[in-house]
Design an enzyme around this catalytic site. Sequence first.
Site, PDB file in Angstrom:
ATOM      1  N   ASP A 192       0.930  -1.262  -0.073  1.00 42.53           N
ATOM      2  CA  ASP A 192       0.352   0.074   0.292  1.00 42.53           C
ATOM      3  C   ASP A 192       0.993   1.184  -0.121  1.00 42.53           C
ATOM      4  O   ASP A 192       1.590   0.911   1.075  1.00 42.53           O
ATOM      5  CB  ASP A 192      -1.096  -0.174   1.387  1.00 42.53           C
ATOM      6  CG  ASP A 192      -2.144   1.324   1.333  1.00 42.53           C
ATOM      7  OD1 ASP A 192      -2.334   1.477   0.635  1.00 42.53           O
ATOM      8  OD2 ASP A 192      -1.208   2.567   2.328  1.00 42.53           O
ATOM      9  N   TYR A 201       2.676  10.360   0.395  1.00 47.00           N
ATOM     10  CA  TYR A 201       4.146   9.718   0.505  1.00 47.00           C
ATOM     11  C   TYR A 201       5.065   9.859   0.278  1.00 47.00           C
ATOM     12  O   TYR A 201       5.827   9.493  -0.787  1.00 47.00           O
ATOM     13  CB  TYR A 201       4.094   8.073   1.323  1.00 47.00           C
ATOM     14  CG  TYR A 201       3.385   7.195   1.686  1.00 47.00           C
ATOM     15  CD1 TYR A 201       1.986   8.552   2.305  1.00 47.00           C
ATOM     16  CD2 TYR A 201       2.266   6.010   1.028  1.00 47.00           C
ATOM     17  CE1 TYR A 201       1.010   7.921   3.208  1.00 47.00           C
ATOM     18  CE2 TYR A 201       1.116   5.074   1.600  1.00 47.00           C
ATOM     19  CZ  TYR A 201       0.648   6.734   3.240  1.00 47.00           C
ATOM     20  OH  TYR A 201      -0.380   5.368   3.929  1.00 47.00           O
ATOM     21  N   LYS A 206      -3.482   5.731  -3.720  1.00 50.61           N
ATOM     22  CA  LYS A 206      -4.611   7.100  -2.801  1.00 50.61           C
ATOM     23  C   LYS A 206      -5.257   7.789  -3.908  1.00 50.61           C
ATOM     24  O   LYS A 206      -4.194   8.395  -4.602  1.00 50.61           O
ATOM     25  CB  LYS A 206      -4.733   6.950  -1.215  1.00 50.61           C
ATOM     26  CG  LYS A 206      -4.235   6.269  -0.181  1.00 50.61           C
ATOM     27  CD  LYS A 206      -4.070   6.440   0.963  1.00 50.61           C
ATOM     28  CE  LYS A 206      -3.505   4.590   1.779  1.00 50.61           C
ATOM     29  NZ  LYS A 206      -1.877   4.244   1.805  1.00 50.61           N
TER      30      LYS A 206
END
Length: 340
Positions: A57, A62, A88
């Site tokens: 994930d 990030y 995401k």
Amino acid sequence: MDIHATRGLGRASGNAIPATCMGLGCAQLGGLYEAIDDAAARAIVDTAWELGIRYFDTAPYYGFTLSEHRLGAALRGRPRGDYVISTKVGRLMEPDRSVRPGDCGWAAPLPFRPRFDYTYDGILRSHEHSLQRLGLDRVDILYVHDIGRVTHGARHGFHWDQLTNGGGFRALVKLRDEGAIHAFGLGVNEWEAVADAMAVCDLDCALLAGRYTLLEQASLAPLLDRCVERGVGIVIGGPFNSGILAGNRKFNYEDAPAAILARVEAIGAVCREAGVPMQAAALQFPMAHPAVVSCIPGAQSPAQLRQNAAWFAQAIPAGLWATLAREGLIDPRAPVPLPA
């Protein structure tokens, strides 16, 4: 707990995909709090693969796109059908030369700045940009990242309207129906946001960070019970509650308050008495709930990842859970792991 075992993720739409019970959360590949270089990031992913982990994930946020770049490079060349990857949507990453080390907790972020966008076009653009950074033709799961009243405060209504009336959810349904993704859901720290979303959209799954852990089970009812009824798979992010259950005294990404420190010490005392590392209990506890599909701790190094895998597989006596429940340290209604 068998690290190689798989459970179906994405059940609501009938597109269940097999995710390994232990996955890898890839925030650390983006330099969460501490910088790591490309070689170290590659070594973490290679170690995960060696251990049998096949669920990864990541997110554009990030490292301000760094994690996606690194994860894609590390997975490239491996059989695409052999692993599951989620990323995401909800933030678009825009070039910004003012980005500096430490921005938003990223030690060495790339020169991009996030801008929230939960609209129809924003979701589709975010998905396309992630494919380009990952170097893949598809991802399996998209999570709507960081939607919620606590996250957005006074702006929550505006962003929620983008997602619900501005076409954000409609874009995700389109991607799922066309086969571009297998499943979608929310990736949040607020369980209430998942409950609200389930009331207006047919979610497949949700990544819930820090809200169903050895330390706190407020989401047990009604959310997790409702997820079982609706077939919504839960992925557990942040199983150490930002690290406090692993010994770093951080909770919700900040210094832990005294009450939390005291509760963790009490849990730790019970674990020590039983001869069980608290980290092992933290990784295995949420997996007992029938809604939970996978647990995805991060790792700063291959050695830390190997240790997480060992804790995940360690035998735990049933008496530990009974003592924690009796002393009011876990919700007595919470399912607990069965002894091996």
